[in-house]
Design a protein around this motif. Structure first.
Motif, PDB file in Angstrom:
ATOM      1  N   LEU A 120      15.967  -4.865 -15.870  1.00  0.00           N
ATOM      2  CA  LEU A 120      14.943  -4.657 -16.900  1.00  0.00           C
ATOM      3  C   LEU A 120      13.781  -3.834 -16.323  1.00  0.00           C
ATOM      4  N   TRP A 121      13.357  -4.162 -15.116  1.00  0.00           N
ATOM      5  CA  TRP A 121      12.253  -3.417 -14.488  1.00  0.00           C
ATOM      6  C   TRP A 121      12.651  -1.939 -14.329  1.00  0.00           C
ATOM      7  N   ASN A 122      13.886  -1.695 -13.894  1.00  0.00           N
ATOM      8  CA  ASN A 122      14.352  -0.312 -13.737  1.00  0.00           C
ATOM      9  C   ASN A 122      14.329   0.445 -15.058  1.00  0.00           C
ATOM     10  N   ALA A 123      14.783  -0.224 -16.112  1.00  0.00           N
ATOM     11  CA  ALA A 123      14.792   0.425 -17.433  1.00  0.00           C
ATOM     12  C   ALA A 123      13.359   0.714 -17.887  1.00  0.00           C
ATOM     13  N   LEU A 124      12.455  -0.213 -17.613  1.00  0.00           N
ATOM     14  CA  LEU A 124      11.049  -0.017 -17.994  1.00  0.00           C
ATOM     15  C   LEU A 124      10.445   1.131 -17.208  1.00  0.00           C
ATOM     16  N   SER A 125      10.844   1.211 -15.965  1.00  0.00           N
ATOM     17  CA  SER A 125      10.335   2.250 -15.090  1.00  0.00           C
ATOM     18  C   SER A 125      10.806   3.627 -15.572  1.00  0.00           C
TER      19      SER A 125
ATOM     20  N   ALA B   8      11.546   4.390 -18.544  1.00  0.00           N
ATOM     21  CA  ALA B   8      10.884   4.675 -19.812  1.00  0.00           C
ATOM     22  C   ALA B   8       9.379   4.902 -19.619  1.00  0.00           C
ATOM     23  N   ASN B   9       8.920   4.904 -18.353  1.00  0.00           N
ATOM     24  CA  ASN B   9       7.494   5.094 -18.058  1.00  0.00           C
ATOM     25  C   ASN B   9       6.617   3.990 -18.592  1.00  0.00           C
ATOM     26  N   LEU B  10       7.164   2.777 -18.666  1.00  0.00           N
ATOM     27  CA  LEU B  10       6.386   1.658 -19.196  1.00  0.00           C
ATOM     28  C   LEU B  10       5.836   0.767 -18.089  1.00  0.00           C
TER      29      LEU B  10
ATOM     30  N   THR C   8      -1.441  -3.820 -24.067  1.00  0.00           N
ATOM     31  CA  THR C   8      -0.115  -4.199 -24.573  1.00  0.00           C
ATOM     32  C   THR C   8       0.549  -2.986 -25.207  1.00  0.00           C
ATOM     33  N   ILE C   9       1.815  -2.818 -24.900  1.00  0.00           N
ATOM     34  CA  ILE C   9       2.510  -1.643 -25.413  1.00  0.00           C
ATOM     35  C   ILE C   9       3.933  -2.090 -25.732  1.00  0.00           C
ATOM     36  N   ASP C  10       4.554  -1.497 -26.734  1.00  0.00           N
ATOM     37  CA  ASP C  10       5.953  -1.852 -26.943  1.00  0.00           C
ATOM     38  C   ASP C  10       6.825  -0.631 -27.175  1.00  0.00           C
ATOM     39  N   GLY C  11       8.111  -0.860 -27.125  1.00  0.00           N
ATOM     40  CA  GLY C  11       9.048   0.241 -27.257  1.00  0.00           C
ATOM     41  C   GLY C  11      10.449  -0.304 -27.413  1.00  0.00           C
TER      42      GLY C  11
ATOM     43  N   PRO D  83      14.114  -4.195 -28.734  1.00  0.00           N
ATOM     44  CA  PRO D  83      12.671  -4.010 -28.589  1.00  0.00           C
ATOM     45  C   PRO D  83      12.140  -4.726 -27.353  1.00  0.00           C
ATOM     46  N   VAL D  84      11.110  -4.163 -26.773  1.00  0.00           N
ATOM     47  CA  VAL D  84      10.482  -4.761 -25.599  1.00  0.00           C
ATOM     48  C   VAL D  84       8.971  -4.691 -25.793  1.00  0.00           C
ATOM     49  N   ILE D  85       8.299  -5.744 -25.346  1.00  0.00           N
ATOM     50  CA  ILE D  85       6.834  -5.772 -25.403  1.00  0.00           C
ATOM     51  C   ILE D  85       6.328  -6.024 -23.994  1.00  0.00           C
ATOM     52  N   ILE D  86       5.425  -5.177 -23.556  1.00  0.00           N
ATOM     53  CA  ILE D  86       4.893  -5.284 -22.198  1.00  0.00           C
ATOM     54  C   ILE D  86       3.400  -5.531 -22.286  1.00  0.00           C
ATOM     55  N   LYS D  87       2.961  -6.590 -21.616  1.00  0.00           N
ATOM     56  CA  LYS D  87       1.533  -6.862 -21.550  1.00  0.00           C
ATOM     57  C   LYS D  87       1.098  -6.760 -20.110  1.00  0.00           C
ATOM     58  N   ARG D  88       0.147  -5.862 -19.859  1.00  0.00           N
ATOM     59  CA  ARG D  88      -0.415  -5.764 -18.510  1.00  0.00           C
ATOM     60  C   ARG D  88      -1.664  -6.635 -18.470  1.00  0.00           C
ATOM     61  N   ASN D  89      -1.734  -7.467 -17.431  1.00  0.00           N
ATOM     62  CA  ASN D  89      -2.818  -8.444 -17.290  1.00  0.00           C
ATOM     63  C   ASN D  89      -3.735  -8.004 -16.157  1.00  0.00           C
TER      64      ASN D  89
END
Ligand code: HEC
Length: 179
Positions: free
Chosen positions: A38-43, A45-47, A70-73, A83-89
């Motif tokens: 999942l991290w690789n896929a997010l990476s 996708a530039n997320l 928060t960003i999603d894609g 769908p994925v939702i990413i929240k940076r804290n």
């Protein structure tokens, strides 16, 4: 405590006819490997990672950070597209929305992710939950169990317990677009 939990879940899994491999609710080998994919896929996708796409930082609420973004894609992980939702804290001394815009890496504390993985956990909208440290390593609970997978199914604390209270029945607080 862990033993009781695992036995409890194993019992439920056998009743429901689900795989025994899915016995531990989270943090097992399969979940940590999936979290890495999942991290690789997010990476890709530039997320996450260097040069990631940002959204406007805003003032957060417990237990996420003092400032959040928060960003999603939509991404594909091991053949599943969803769908994925990413929240940076963000946190730390002097943290503010402007500082986070200017230098996000100086304040990034954790990256919390929900990925809708079809068939993974129908009781909980099929969300795969992860809490990464800024570099993509997995954060753990106080017992040292990695926070990846069905966190923490059947327990009264954790991602699932708290997000169950989100409006709209989708376990997402921010909007009702993903069901
Ligand atoms: C005690 C409650 C609580 C717990 C525990 C919790 N969250 Fe959240 N989470 C929230 C709230 C409230 C929001 C909305 C915050 C906001 O954006 O202002 C949120 C937002 C999010 C979002 C953005 C999507 C949305 O629902 O708006 C993600 C992704 C997320 N959380 C992931 C996680 C993960 C992964 C965990 C477990 C490691 C977790 N959360 C644990 C309360 C919680």
């Amino acid at each position: 405590m862990k033993v009781t939990t695992m036995l409890g879940t194993l019992g439920a899994g056998m009743l429901l006819g689900t795989q025994v491999a899915a016995a531990a609710p989270f943090g097992g080998e399969e979940d940590t490997a999936y979290a890495a994919s999942l991290w690789n896929a997010l990476s890709e996708a530039n997320l996450v990672g260097e040069g990631r796409t940002m959204s406007a930082p805003y003032t957060g609420q417990h237990p996420h950070g003092a400032i959040l973004d928060t960003i999603d894609g939509e991404i594909t992980v091991e053949g599943t597209t969803g769908p994925v939702i990413i929240k940076r804290n963000y946190g730390g001394e002097g943290v503010s929305k402007q500082e986070v815009w200017d230098a996000p890496d100086d304040y990034l504390g954790a990256v919390t992710v929900m990925f809708k993985r079809e068939g993974y956990d129908p009781d909980n909208q099929d969300w795969f939950w992860v809490k990464y440290l800024p570099g993509g390593e997995l954060d753990t609970n106080p017992q040292g169990v990695p926070l990846a997978g069905r966190v923490a199914k059947g327990m009264d604390q954790g991602c699932i317990a708290c997000h169950s209270a989100a409006p709209g029945g989708d376990m997402v607080f921010g909007h009702d677009r993903i069901r």
